[in-house]
Design a protein around this motif. Structure first.
Motif, PDB file in Angstrom:
ATOM      1  N   HIS A  23     -10.536 -23.915 -37.172  1.00  0.00           N
ATOM      2  CA  HIS A  23     -10.026 -23.728 -35.805  1.00  0.00           C
ATOM      3  C   HIS A  23      -8.875 -22.741 -35.838  1.00  0.00           C
ATOM      4  O   HIS A  23      -8.094 -22.714 -36.801  1.00  0.00           O
ATOM      5  CB  HIS A  23      -9.604 -25.067 -35.185  1.00  0.00           C
ATOM      6  CG  HIS A  23      -8.382 -25.690 -35.785  1.00  0.00           C
ATOM      7  ND1 HIS A  23      -7.107 -25.365 -35.393  1.00  0.00           N
ATOM      8  CD2 HIS A  23      -8.235 -26.633 -36.749  1.00  0.00           C
ATOM      9  CE1 HIS A  23      -6.234 -26.082 -36.078  1.00  0.00           C
ATOM     10  NE2 HIS A  23      -6.888 -26.859 -36.927  1.00  0.00           N
TER      11      HIS A  23
ATOM     12  N   ASP B 239      -1.580 -24.984 -40.694  1.00  0.00           N
ATOM     13  CA  ASP B 239      -2.633 -25.652 -39.897  1.00  0.00           C
ATOM     14  C   ASP B 239      -3.084 -24.710 -38.804  1.00  0.00           C
ATOM     15  O   ASP B 239      -2.522 -24.738 -37.711  1.00  0.00           O
ATOM     16  CB  ASP B 239      -2.085 -26.960 -39.323  1.00  0.00           C
ATOM     17  CG  ASP B 239      -3.144 -27.738 -38.567  1.00  0.00           C
ATOM     18  OD1 ASP B 239      -4.316 -27.369 -38.646  1.00  0.00           O
ATOM     19  OD2 ASP B 239      -2.785 -28.708 -37.894  1.00  0.00           O
ATOM     20  N   MET B 240      -4.120 -23.884 -39.057  1.00  0.00           N
ATOM     21  CA  MET B 240      -4.765 -23.672 -40.322  1.00  0.00           C
ATOM     22  C   MET B 240      -5.129 -22.221 -40.521  1.00  0.00           C
ATOM     23  O   MET B 240      -6.198 -21.877 -40.972  1.00  0.00           O
ATOM     24  CB  MET B 240      -5.990 -24.585 -40.457  1.00  0.00           C
ATOM     25  CG  MET B 240      -7.000 -24.341 -39.329  1.00  0.00           C
ATOM     26  SD  MET B 240      -8.525 -25.280 -39.576  1.00  0.00           S
ATOM     27  CE  MET B 240      -9.325 -24.172 -40.721  1.00  0.00           C
TER      28      MET B 240
ATOM     29  N   GLU C  13      -9.468 -27.263 -31.266  1.00  0.00           N
ATOM     30  CA  GLU C  13      -9.431 -28.439 -32.153  1.00  0.00           C
ATOM     31  C   GLU C  13      -8.223 -29.324 -31.893  1.00  0.00           C
ATOM     32  O   GLU C  13      -8.309 -30.545 -31.930  1.00  0.00           O
ATOM     33  CB  GLU C  13      -9.448 -27.992 -33.619  1.00  0.00           C
ATOM     34  CG  GLU C  13      -9.719 -29.110 -34.616  1.00  0.00           C
ATOM     35  CD  GLU C  13      -8.482 -29.885 -35.080  1.00  0.00           C
ATOM     36  OE1 GLU C  13      -8.648 -30.956 -35.662  1.00  0.00           O
ATOM     37  OE2 GLU C  13      -7.347 -29.419 -34.854  1.00  0.00           O
ATOM     38  N   GLU C  14      -7.087 -28.684 -31.624  1.00  0.00           N
ATOM     39  CA  GLU C  14      -5.862 -29.472 -31.453  1.00  0.00           C
ATOM     40  C   GLU C  14      -5.916 -30.324 -30.180  1.00  0.00           C
ATOM     41  O   GLU C  14      -5.072 -31.205 -29.985  1.00  0.00           O
ATOM     42  CB  GLU C  14      -4.623 -28.569 -31.464  1.00  0.00           C
ATOM     43  CG  GLU C  14      -4.403 -27.808 -32.777  1.00  0.00           C
ATOM     44  CD  GLU C  14      -4.049 -28.696 -33.968  1.00  0.00           C
ATOM     45  OE1 GLU C  14      -3.974 -29.931 -33.800  1.00  0.00           O
ATOM     46  OE2 GLU C  14      -3.874 -28.151 -35.070  1.00  0.00           O
TER      47      GLU C  14
ATOM     48  N   GLU D 180      -9.350 -26.915 -43.171  1.00  0.00           N
ATOM     49  CA  GLU D 180      -8.080 -27.549 -42.798  1.00  0.00           C
ATOM     50  C   GLU D 180      -7.182 -27.573 -44.039  1.00  0.00           C
ATOM     51  O   GLU D 180      -7.662 -27.510 -45.169  1.00  0.00           O
ATOM     52  CB  GLU D 180      -8.328 -28.993 -42.343  1.00  0.00           C
ATOM     53  CG  GLU D 180      -8.919 -29.118 -40.953  1.00  0.00           C
ATOM     54  CD  GLU D 180      -7.896 -28.957 -39.829  1.00  0.00           C
ATOM     55  OE1 GLU D 180      -6.697 -28.740 -40.115  1.00  0.00           O
ATOM     56  OE2 GLU D 180      -8.322 -29.035 -38.666  1.00  0.00           O
TER      57      GLU D 180
HETATM   58 ZN   LIG Z   1      -5.850 -28.283 -38.073  1.00  0.00          ZN
END
Ligand SMILES: [Zn+2]
Length: 381
Positions: free
Chosen positions: A82, A111-112, A145-146, A170
């Motif tokens: 992501h 991240d990431m 994703e977050e 990740e």
């Molecule tokens: Zn992540």
């Protein structure tokens, strides 16, 4: 294999340059324009470094997702990465990209975004050295994703279902660099209680406190935690009432449930969903459900890790470790459909925190590990 490792070891400077560029493109998940810009940039970099093809998958709500493909084959290996971060626009001004004592800092570096750079250079190495695999390699770069991957989950599941293995870029587990072979599943619930308001001084007997009811429920909910099997229930927020002299008419609590194995969802979810009010004069309702299934440490996952460990020992001279984590990732979605190895990205610390950083010299090592995994799993039949 050694020539791949040598090639990537010589790329540290280029990788750091790309890391700086990718971090300086800020990408808060809810900012479509910014995430779209970086998505297109990643697609260009993929083509430049691997001569592979890319496809922009339009998204009305959040940033467009990017599907990138390299090589050919009936079967495929899938990489999940992501490119959104939890950091709001403008963070880069307060926390500019910088390198200090061998550590790279900046929003999303660990991240990431570091993992994306490492993944790209792994394929770049194979492409440049003329290596061919029996399987095609698909990268899914998603933008949300977050937020729990609301617009990319289906895409992830569709691609995972077509893949023999899934690798997640990740971050590794903190500075030790362990891979993640088990991730807890996550359930999110909201409990709402309605009581009866009354003046706390004049008519206390006429009121029914929604806060009182919620307080009683919280101790029960927390008692469902069983650390010995990895199940936790946490009431993370509570709100309710209006002012101190009114018996609260409403109250709301948000509940986070984590489980290591799917069976625990089957056991605990009904206990949350079927909560009965202690005080029959209140009304209690629960909404919510499973957010991410667990990534379970199955036999297939263990065997993937063992192969990674052997490759790391033989070619990189590192003793690779595995860990479990309570945090979720897109690996939770793919694991249901194909064996998934997670934590293959950056080595560092401080995801979502002020001290977020990655260790620069580990970038080439982890990128080489990804390239070795591609060779290993891309050539098995
Ligand atoms: Zn992540």
């Amino acid at each position: 294999m050694n020539e791949i490792v040598q090639f990537i070891r010589g790329k540290e400077e280029e990788m750091v340059e790309m890391l700086k560029a990718i971090v300086e493109h800020e990408t808060p998940s809810d900012h479509k324009e910014l995430t779209d810009t970086l998505g297109s940039w990643i697609a260009e970099q993929f083509t430049r470094l691997t001569s592979g093809k890319t496809e922009i998958i339009p998204n009305d709500r959040y940033g467009n997702h990017i599907r990138a493909e390299w090589g050919e084959g009936e079967e495929q290996l899938l990489f999940l990465a992501h490119f959104d971060t939890v950091w709001p626009e403008g963070t880069i001004k307060e926390k500019p990209f910088r390198i200090e004592d061998g550590k790279a800092y900046g929003p999303g570096v660990f991240d990431m975004k570091g993992g994306i750079v490492q993944g790209l250079f792994a394929v770049h190495a194979l492409q440049t050295l003329g290596k061919k695999l029996n399987k095609k390699v698909v990268f899914l770069f998603n933008s949300d994703e977050e937020l729990g991957s609301p617009t990319s989950q289906t895409l992830i599941e569709e691609e995972a279902a077509k893949s023999t293995q899934v690798f997640v870029l990740e971050p590794a587990m903190s500075t030790e660099g362990a891979l993640k072979t088990s991730r807890k599943g996550v359930g999110i619930f909201q409990m709402e209680v309605k009581g009866r308001p009354a003046h706390a001084g004049i008519d206390p007997e006429k009121g029914v406190s929604a806060i009182g009811e919620i307080a009683n429920q919280i101790s029960y909910l927390h008692s469902l935690t069983d650390l010995s099997i990895g199940t936790t229930v946490n009431v993370g927020t509570v709100s309710g009432g209006t002012t101190s002299n009114v018996i609260a008419a409403t109250a709301v609590a948000e509940i986070d449930l984590r489980v290591k194995v799917k069976d625990e969802f089957d056991r605990v979810i009904p206990l949350i969903e079927n909560l009965e009010p202690r005080d029959g004069r209140t009304h209690l309702s629960v909404k919510g459900g499973i957010n991410r299934p667990p990534l379970e440490r199955t036999k297939e996952v263990q065997s993937m890790f063992q192969k990674a460990k052997a490759l790391a020992k033989q070619y990189l001279d590192i003793d690779l470790k595995e860990k479990e984590t309570g945090g979720g990732s897109d690996g939770n979605f793919s694991a249901r459909l194909a064996p998934t190895l997670d934590g293959l990205g950056a080595v560092g610390d401080g995801a979502h925190a002020n001290h977020e950083h990655l260790i620069v010299r580990e970038m080439t090592v982890r990128s080489a590990l990804v390239a070795l995994l591609l060779m290993e799993f891309g050539n098995e039949c």
